[in-house]
Design a protein around this motif. Structure first.
Motif, PDB file in Angstrom:
ATOM      1  N   GLY A 162       0.766  -1.244   0.000  1.00 51.12           N
ATOM      2  CA  GLY A 162       0.000   0.000   0.000  1.00 51.12           C
ATOM      3  C   GLY A 162       0.792   1.286   0.000  1.00 51.12           C
ATOM      4  N   TYR A 163       2.094   1.245  -0.210  1.00 47.85           N
ATOM      5  CA  TYR A 163       2.895   2.461  -0.275  1.00 47.85           C
ATOM      6  C   TYR A 163       3.152   2.831  -1.726  1.00 47.85           C
ATOM      7  N   THR A 164       3.301   4.116  -1.964  1.00 52.01           N
ATOM      8  CA  THR A 164       3.759   4.609  -3.253  1.00 52.01           C
ATOM      9  C   THR A 164       5.030   5.395  -2.981  1.00 52.01           C
ATOM     10  N   VAL A 165       6.118   5.000  -3.619  1.00 46.44           N
ATOM     11  CA  VAL A 165       7.386   5.716  -3.451  1.00 46.44           C
ATOM     12  C   VAL A 165       7.762   6.337  -4.779  1.00 46.44           C
ATOM     13  N   ARG A 166       8.417   7.495  -4.682  1.00 49.05           N
ATOM     14  CA  ARG A 166       8.850   8.200  -5.888  1.00 49.05           C
ATOM     15  C   ARG A 166      10.312   8.597  -5.741  1.00 49.05           C
ATOM     16  N   TYR A 167      11.044   8.447  -6.838  1.00 50.44           N
ATOM     17  CA  TYR A 167      12.430   8.895  -6.945  1.00 50.44           C
ATOM     18  C   TYR A 167      12.418  10.055  -7.946  1.00 50.44           C
ATOM     19  N   HIS A 168      12.714  11.269  -7.469  1.00 50.84           N
ATOM     20  CA  HIS A 168      12.655  12.474  -8.299  1.00 50.84           C
ATOM     21  C   HIS A 168      14.047  12.842  -8.828  1.00 50.84           C
ATOM     22  N   HIS A 169      14.115  13.460  -9.983  1.00 52.34           N
ATOM     23  CA  HIS A 169      15.347  13.904 -10.662  1.00 52.34           C
ATOM     24  C   HIS A 169      16.178  12.718 -11.127  1.00 52.34           C
TER      25      HIS A 169
ATOM     26  N   ALA B 194       7.604   9.144  -0.052  1.00 54.14           N
ATOM     27  CA  ALA B 194       6.727   7.994   0.162  1.00 54.14           C
ATOM     28  C   ALA B 194       5.358   8.478   0.629  1.00 54.14           C
ATOM     29  N   ARG B 195       4.343   7.741   0.235  1.00 52.55           N
ATOM     30  CA  ARG B 195       2.961   7.977   0.665  1.00 52.55           C
ATOM     31  C   ARG B 195       2.339   6.634   1.016  1.00 52.55           C
ATOM     32  N   LYS B 196       1.460   6.640   2.002  1.00 54.40           N
ATOM     33  CA  LYS B 196       0.675   5.449   2.318  1.00 54.40           C
ATOM     34  C   LYS B 196      -0.610   5.556   1.525  1.00 54.40           C
ATOM     35  N   ASN B 197      -0.918   4.530   0.743  1.00 54.91           N
ATOM     36  CA  ASN B 197      -2.059   4.540  -0.167  1.00 54.91           C
ATOM     37  C   ASN B 197      -1.816   5.583  -1.255  1.00 54.91           C
ATOM     38  N   SER B 198      -2.481   5.484  -2.355  1.00 54.68           N
ATOM     39  CA  SER B 198      -2.182   6.358  -3.492  1.00 54.68           C
ATOM     40  C   SER B 198      -2.557   7.811  -3.245  1.00 54.68           C
ATOM     41  N   GLY B 199      -3.577   8.082  -2.447  1.00 50.02           N
ATOM     42  CA  GLY B 199      -4.002   9.458  -2.218  1.00 50.02           C
ATOM     43  C   GLY B 199      -3.545  10.044  -0.896  1.00 50.02           C
ATOM     44  N   GLY B 200      -2.763   9.287  -0.134  1.00 50.32           N
ATOM     45  CA  GLY B 200      -2.340   9.749   1.180  1.00 50.32           C
ATOM     46  C   GLY B 200      -1.277  10.830   1.110  1.00 50.32           C
ATOM     47  N   GLY B 201      -1.094  11.515   2.241  1.00 51.82           N
ATOM     48  CA  GLY B 201      -0.080  12.551   2.323  1.00 51.82           C
ATOM     49  C   GLY B 201       1.313  11.952   2.445  1.00 51.82           C
ATOM     50  N   LEU B 202       2.308  12.802   2.303  1.00 50.02           N
ATOM     51  CA  LEU B 202       3.691  12.361   2.435  1.00 50.02           C
ATOM     52  C   LEU B 202       3.959  11.823   3.832  1.00 50.02           C
ATOM     53  N   ILE B 203       4.762  10.775   3.900  1.00 47.97           N
ATOM     54  CA  ILE B 203       5.171  10.212   5.186  1.00 47.97           C
ATOM     55  C   ILE B 203       6.692  10.185   5.237  1.00 47.97           C
ATOM     56  N   ASN B 204       7.244  10.011   6.422  1.00 46.51           N
ATOM     57  CA  ASN B 204       8.685   9.869   6.591  1.00 46.51           C
ATOM     58  C   ASN B 204       9.097   8.549   5.938  1.00 46.51           C
TER      59      ASN B 204
ATOM     60  N   PRO C 268      11.598   4.882   7.830  1.00 41.07           N
ATOM     61  CA  PRO C 268      11.233   3.564   8.352  1.00 41.07           C
ATOM     62  C   PRO C 268      11.020   2.492   7.278  1.00 41.07           C
ATOM     63  N   LEU C 269      10.848   2.893   6.029  1.00 36.11           N
ATOM     64  CA  LEU C 269      10.661   1.936   4.946  1.00 36.11           C
ATOM     65  C   LEU C 269      11.992   1.377   4.439  1.00 36.11           C
ATOM     66  N   LEU C 270      13.088   2.022   4.805  1.00 30.48           N
ATOM     67  CA  LEU C 270      14.398   1.620   4.302  1.00 30.48           C
ATOM     68  C   LEU C 270      14.963   0.453   5.102  1.00 30.48           C
ATOM     69  N   PRO C 271      15.682  -0.446   4.428  1.00 28.35           N
ATOM     70  CA  PRO C 271      16.326  -1.554   5.152  1.00 28.35           C
ATOM     71  C   PRO C 271      17.580  -1.068   5.866  1.00 28.35           C
ATOM     72  N   GLY C 272      18.072  -1.862   6.775  1.00 30.41           N
ATOM     73  CA  GLY C 272      19.349  -1.556   7.408  1.00 30.41           C
ATOM     74  C   GLY C 272      19.228  -0.818   8.721  1.00 30.41           C
ATOM     75  N   PRO C 273      20.342  -0.251   9.167  1.00 25.80           N
ATOM     76  CA  PRO C 273      20.401   0.318  10.515  1.00 25.80           C
ATOM     77  C   PRO C 273      19.518   1.535  10.746  1.00 25.80           C
ATOM     78  N   VAL C 274      19.033   2.218   9.693  1.00 26.17           N
ATOM     79  CA  VAL C 274      18.183   3.380   9.912  1.00 26.17           C
ATOM     80  C   VAL C 274      16.715   3.010   9.995  1.00 26.17           C
ATOM     81  N   SER C 275      16.364   1.763   9.709  1.00 22.96           N
ATOM     82  CA  SER C 275      14.976   1.351   9.673  1.00 22.96           C
ATOM     83  C   SER C 275      14.276   1.616  11.000  1.00 22.96           C
ATOM     84  N   GLY C 276      13.110   2.240  10.939  1.00 26.55           N
ATOM     85  CA  GLY C 276      12.313   2.502  12.121  1.00 26.55           C
ATOM     86  C   GLY C 276      12.746   3.710  12.915  1.00 26.55           C
ATOM     87  N   LYS C 277      13.749   4.419  12.450  1.00 27.98           N
ATOM     88  CA  LYS C 277      14.243   5.595  13.159  1.00 27.98           C
ATOM     89  C   LYS C 277      13.867   6.849  12.379  1.00 27.98           C
ATOM     90  N   THR C 278      14.021   7.994  13.014  1.00 26.70           N
ATOM     91  CA  THR C 278      13.771   9.240  12.310  1.00 26.70           C
ATOM     92  C   THR C 278      14.985   9.582  11.462  1.00 26.70           C
TER      93      THR C 278
END
Length: 103
Positions: A18-25, A70-80, A83-93
């Motif tokens: 249910g996430y939509t991620v975008r890579y810009h530029h 990243a957004r949760k669901n296609s119409g949702g607002g931007l989220i941090n 937490p979606l990234l793997p590795g040592p930063v996962s779940g952190k700000t």
């Protein structure tokens, strides 16, 4: 999908959870990047960082860089997205930018 606009080329990926991620530029002129409607798997290279003025994917950018949103669901607002990234930063700000001042 791939979109073009002020953010240059944008690679948009919808995930099964249910996430939509975008890579810009993005620079999509090189071999090995995804095409519209391709299926991708975690860890797959989808594009290259663009953003140098006058190059494919730059949009109105002045130097090489990439935005990841990243957004949760296609119409949702931007989220941090951290937490979606793997590795040592996962779940952190997101870490503080060492190039900015807090004064």
């Amino acid at each position: 999908g791939i979109e073009a606009g002020k953010a240059g080329y944008v690679i948009k990926i919808s995930t099964e959870n249910g996430y939509t991620v975008r890579y810009h530029h993005c620079d999509i002129s090189s071999a090995g990047v995804v095409n519209v409607n391709d299926s991708v798997v975690a860890g797959q290279k989808v594009g290259y960082s663009g953003g140098t003025k006058g190059t494919p994917g730059a949009g109105s950018a002045q130097g090489p860089h990439l935005h990841f949103t990243a957004r949760k669901n296609s119409g949702g607002g931007l989220i941090n997205p951290v937490p979606l990234l793997p590795g040592p930063v996962s779940g952190k700000t997101a870490p503080k930018n060492p190039n900015t001042s807090s004064s």
